[in-house]
Design an enzyme around this catalytic site. Structure first.
Site, mmCIF file in Angstrom:
data_model
loop_
_atom_site.group_PDB
_atom_site.id
_atom_site.type_symbol
_atom_site.label_atom_id
_atom_site.label_comp_id
_atom_site.label_asym_id
_atom_site.label_seq_id
_atom_site.Cartn_x
_atom_site.Cartn_y
_atom_site.Cartn_z
ATOM 1 N N GLU A 1 0.822 -1.212 0.000
ATOM 2 C CA GLU A 1 0.000 0.000 0.000
ATOM 3 C C GLU A 1 0.853 1.258 0.000
ATOM 4 O O GLU A 1 1.869 1.338 0.688
ATOM 5 C CB GLU A 1 -0.924 -0.005 1.222
ATOM 6 N N CYS B 1 3.639 8.419 0.863
ATOM 7 C CA CYS B 1 3.985 7.540 1.979
ATOM 8 C C CYS B 1 4.084 6.119 1.426
ATOM 9 O O CYS B 1 3.106 5.576 0.930
ATOM 10 C CB CYS B 1 2.887 7.649 3.045
ATOM 11 N N CYS C 1 3.619 -6.386 8.547
ATOM 12 C CA CYS C 1 4.620 -5.873 9.495
ATOM 13 C C CYS C 1 4.801 -6.882 10.624
ATOM 14 O O CYS C 1 3.825 -7.443 11.115
ATOM 15 C CB CYS C 1 4.158 -4.535 10.069
ATOM 16 N N CYS D 1 2.698 -3.646 17.367
ATOM 17 C CA CYS D 1 2.201 -2.463 18.067
ATOM 18 C C CYS D 1 0.689 -2.625 18.251
ATOM 19 O O CYS D 1 -0.039 -2.877 17.298
ATOM 20 C CB CYS D 1 2.532 -1.194 17.292
ATOM 21 N N CYS E 1 -2.058 -0.523 16.235
ATOM 22 C CA CYS E 1 -1.886 -0.386 14.789
ATOM 23 C C CYS E 1 -2.560 -1.523 14.025
ATOM 24 O O CYS E 1 -2.387 -2.701 14.365
ATOM 25 C CB CYS E 1 -0.402 -0.363 14.457
ATOM 26 N N GLY F 1 4.992 -1.806 7.466
ATOM 27 C CA GLY F 1 6.298 -2.403 7.691
ATOM 28 C C GLY F 1 7.245 -1.552 8.499
ATOM 29 O O GLY F 1 6.990 -0.379 8.780
ATOM 30 N N GLU F 2 8.346 -2.169 8.899
ATOM 31 C CA GLU F 2 9.389 -1.479 9.658
ATOM 32 C C GLU F 2 10.592 -1.299 8.732
ATOM 33 O O GLU F 2 11.296 -2.259 8.422
ATOM 34 C CB GLU F 2 9.751 -2.315 10.899
ATOM 35 N N SER G 1 10.718 6.530 9.163
ATOM 36 C CA SER G 1 10.242 6.348 10.531
ATOM 37 C C SER G 1 10.571 4.939 11.018
ATOM 38 O O SER G 1 10.353 3.962 10.296
ATOM 39 C CB SER G 1 8.723 6.557 10.566
ATOM 40 N N SER H 1 9.146 6.357 16.406
ATOM 41 C CA SER H 1 7.838 6.201 17.036
ATOM 42 C C SER H 1 8.032 5.843 18.500
ATOM 43 O O SER H 1 8.659 4.837 18.818
ATOM 44 C CB SER H 1 7.041 5.097 16.332
ATOM 45 N N LEU H 2 7.494 6.678 19.374
ATOM 46 C CA LEU H 2 7.736 6.490 20.813
ATOM 47 C C LEU H 2 6.454 6.036 21.528
ATOM 48 O O LEU H 2 6.397 4.933 22.071
ATOM 49 C CB LEU H 2 8.279 7.796 21.401
ATOM 50 N N ASN I 1 -5.989 6.788 15.116
ATOM 51 C CA ASN I 1 -6.998 6.436 14.122
ATOM 52 C C ASN I 1 -7.640 5.129 14.559
ATOM 53 O O ASN I 1 -6.989 4.088 14.533
ATOM 54 C CB ASN I 1 -6.344 6.297 12.742
ATOM 55 N N CYS J 1 -2.394 7.041 9.293
ATOM 56 C CA CYS J 1 -1.380 6.310 10.067
ATOM 57 C C CYS J 1 -1.993 5.092 10.745
ATOM 58 O O CYS J 1 -3.024 5.182 11.400
ATOM 59 C CB CYS J 1 -0.810 7.187 11.173
#
Ligand code: SAH
Length: 363
Positions: free
Chosen positions: A95, A108, A115, A119, A122, A168-169, A200, A223-224, A304, A347
């Site tokens: 995507e 993006c 992924c 998280c 997400c 993904g990371e 990111s 990302s924290l 979101n 996001c």
């Protein structure tokens, strides 16, 4: 589905392409023509590269390809954001999101199909890791989106900013990512320079050190989403592998690599009643001060929501309070406006949703 065996030339850098051309016994300048055809003219078939002899185009098509992704659907949000759902040759979802503003365009892109990080807030996490995307698949996403918006090879009036914030990371697909960025920065190609790119990471600590050392490196966001290990362990399980102390030590080291005027970002997804209290805002400010991070800003991302997720957005008033507390302690904070929420493009919403009832453009 498209064939796998063929070499995807979009993933080769200029010198690899030169080598490929030499191997098939063609003159060197053909490599340049192909590179321009793929990346500057954004052609997705050799047949359209009419500056190449017909016989050579046919020969190329036997062993190589200019495209491996197919667009399955495109969705348009009421705010103008577009989400592209594509498929790899082996049928996996990819995507990519196009986010227009008055002054610039941002694309993006995804670094992985699915992924592996779990998280908790997400939606992409629910897919699990399907696989790393190849260099060619990363680059082709951008080509497809630009062609869709501006026509094949059409001028991009605003220039293009890229964010590696899709599925993904990115730092778990480091090599392919860096090579893709390198290819995309070529002047005789897409010419999207590192200064226009932000990657990111959820906190793959060793790669933050590696990234800091790169000569031509893009901007970084981390990302924290929690101010302490106890909460971050729960929200972002990657924290059990590299905790906040390790992450902040890497961030401090990264800060030393910043160029004049450059800053880096912490992203903090605001989850109502979970990580958005006044006290948590103060802990966050304290944490940044403790590590003496002065060239950092915080992007506050409203959550979101989705049916499969157990979280809710923070109240508008609390978002403002959170921001004010950070600012009163000398931390720059910005509240991000969600884009493309209505088409699952915002996001944490990329979960390969193929929903015929969303506004769709037929391809
Ligand atoms: N894996 C990388 C790249 C993805 S960036 C990373 O985590 O940084 C996607 C951003 O969206 C991350 O900052 C993530 O924390 C955030 N995000 C995930 N789920 C979200 C949600 N439901 N609402 C808002 N932001 C979310």
């Amino acid at each position: 589905m498209k064939t796998v065996e063929k070499l995807h030339l979009t993933g080769l850098n200029a010198s690899e392409l030169a080598e490929f051309v030499a191997q098939i016994g063609e003159p060197k300048y053909r490599a340049k023509q192909i590179f321009k055809g793929l990346h500057e003219r954004r052609l997705l078939s050799f047949d359209e590269m009419t500056d190449l002899p017909k016989a050579f185009r046919e020969k190329l098509s036997e062993t190589a390809t200019a495209t491996t992704l197919t667009v399955e659907s495109r969705y348009v949000s009421e705010d103008g954001t577009r989400r592209f759902l594509m498929k790899t040759h082996d049928g996996l979802p990819v995507e990519t999101v196009f986010i227009p503003t008055d002054t610039r365009d941002t694309i993006c892109f995804s670094s992985q199909s699915g992924c592996p990080l779990k998280c908790d807030f997400c939606l992409t996490a629910k897919l699990g890791l399907l696989r790393n995307l190849t260099t060619g698949e990363i680059v082709e996403q951008i080509i497809i989106v630009l062609n869709d918006v501006y026509g094949v090879g059409g001028e991009t009036p605003h220039g293009t900013n890229l964010v590696g914030m899709g599925a993904g990371e990115p730092f778990l697909n480091f090599e392919n990512l860096i090579k893709a960025l390198d290819i995309m920065s070529e002047e005789e190609g897409l010419f999207i320079v590192p200064n226009r790119v932000t990657i990111s990471t959820a906190g793959i600590v060793p790669k933050i050190y590696e990234f800091a050392k790169l000569e031509k490196r893009p901007h970084l966001a981390i990302s924290l989403s929690a101010p302490n290990n106890e909460l971050r362990d729960k929200l972002m399980p990657i924290n059990r592998r590299w905790n906040i102390e390790e992450l902040f030590a890497a961030a401090k080291e990264f800060e030393k690599s910043l160029r004049r005027g450059e800053r880096f970002t912490f992203e903090y997804v605001l989850l109502g009643g979970v990580n958005d209290s006044d006290e948590q805002a103060r802990s966050l400010a304290n944490l940044l001060n403790k590590y003496d991070l002065t060239r950092v800003k915080i992007n506050l991302i409203p959550h979101n929501p989705a049916e499969q997720l157990d979280y809710f957005p923070s109240k508008t008033q609390q978002v403002e309070r959170f921001k004010e507390i950070l600012e009163s302690r000398g931390v720059d904070a910005y509240v991000r406006r969600p884009r493309g929420r209505d088409i699952y493009a915002a996001c944490g919403q990329l979960a390969a949703k193929n929903e015929p009832n969303l506004v769709q453009i037929t391809v």
